[in-house]
Scaffold this motif. Sequence first.
Motif, mmCIF file in Angstrom:
data_model
loop_
_atom_site.group_PDB
_atom_site.id
_atom_site.type_symbol
_atom_site.label_atom_id
_atom_site.label_comp_id
_atom_site.label_asym_id
_atom_site.label_seq_id
_atom_site.Cartn_x
_atom_site.Cartn_y
_atom_site.Cartn_z
ATOM 1 N N LEU A 11 16.911 49.009 -26.388
ATOM 2 C CA LEU A 11 16.029 49.056 -27.545
ATOM 3 C C LEU A 11 16.200 50.350 -28.325
ATOM 4 O O LEU A 11 16.219 50.342 -29.558
ATOM 5 C CB LEU A 11 14.578 48.878 -27.118
ATOM 6 N N ARG A 47 4.434 41.003 -29.032
ATOM 7 C CA ARG A 47 4.898 40.682 -30.378
ATOM 8 C C ARG A 47 3.798 40.993 -31.384
ATOM 9 O O ARG A 47 2.623 40.780 -31.120
ATOM 10 C CB ARG A 47 5.311 39.216 -30.464
ATOM 11 N N ASN A 107 11.304 36.349 -28.278
ATOM 12 C CA ASN A 107 10.527 37.189 -27.371
ATOM 13 C C ASN A 107 11.236 38.495 -27.037
ATOM 14 O O ASN A 107 10.700 39.304 -26.284
ATOM 15 C CB ASN A 107 10.227 36.429 -26.080
ATOM 16 N N LEU A 108 12.424 38.690 -27.588
ATOM 17 C CA LEU A 108 13.215 39.889 -27.309
ATOM 18 C C LEU A 108 13.612 40.556 -28.612
ATOM 19 O O LEU A 108 13.622 39.914 -29.667
ATOM 20 C CB LEU A 108 14.483 39.514 -26.530
ATOM 21 N N PRO A 109 13.992 41.832 -28.576
ATOM 22 C CA PRO A 109 14.491 42.485 -29.787
ATOM 23 C C PRO A 109 15.713 41.736 -30.335
ATOM 24 O O PRO A 109 16.521 41.196 -29.574
ATOM 25 C CB PRO A 109 14.878 43.879 -29.303
ATOM 26 N N GLY A 142 11.821 41.495 -38.575
ATOM 27 C CA GLY A 142 11.530 42.115 -37.287
ATOM 28 C C GLY A 142 10.450 43.167 -37.447
ATOM 29 O O GLY A 142 10.301 43.762 -38.521
ATOM 30 N N HIS A 146 12.006 45.847 -33.782
ATOM 31 C CA HIS A 146 13.038 44.812 -33.963
ATOM 32 C C HIS A 146 12.730 43.508 -33.240
ATOM 33 O O HIS A 146 13.618 42.709 -32.985
ATOM 34 C CB HIS A 146 14.424 45.320 -33.534
ATOM 35 N N ILE A 147 11.470 43.298 -32.915
ATOM 36 C CA ILE A 147 11.059 42.066 -32.254
ATOM 37 C C ILE A 147 10.486 41.129 -33.327
ATOM 38 O O ILE A 147 9.680 41.565 -34.153
ATOM 39 C CB ILE A 147 10.007 42.347 -31.157
#
Length: 164
Positions: A11, A47, A107-109, A142, A146-147
């Motif tokens: 990240l 999030r 659910n992830l960057p 994002g 960045h999510i």
Amino acid sequence: MTIRILISCALCSMLVACSKEPSNQSEASAVEEVAAVAQPATSVLPRTAATNGARVFFITPEDGATLTNPINIDFGIEGMSVVKAGDNAPDSGHHHLLIDTDLPDVNLPIPADANHVHFGDGSTSTEVTLAPGEHTLQMLLGDHLHIPHDPPVVSAVITVTVAE
């Protein structure tokens, strides 16, 4: 603990890759926040809520356009504002351009590679060069880390053809 360190490093790398300017206090705070929220790979990262009715869209090019390189792309947004990566302002985020790829795991960057182009500097337009042929383009907003937002703020997929 090792997984947390790996996620934090990934990240942090994305935050640095997305900024065209030197590190600043907001990025440092974002890096600290990433380290604080990183969980094992089986967990879902927190999030940021999207503003109800928010949307992103292409101003240019138009769906179905035949273009020549370089291609000018203008990003539109309604219901939220564009800020730099690391800036955790309410109702905000920054653009990501998806080229010839599906949506990433929300659910992830968002990955940072040739198919997932980050605009962590707060840009609302860009110029890209694509190989001749047909390409798909999509936008994804994002948050400061960045999510993708919850729900994701994403454009329709458009198709463009690049002439030789």
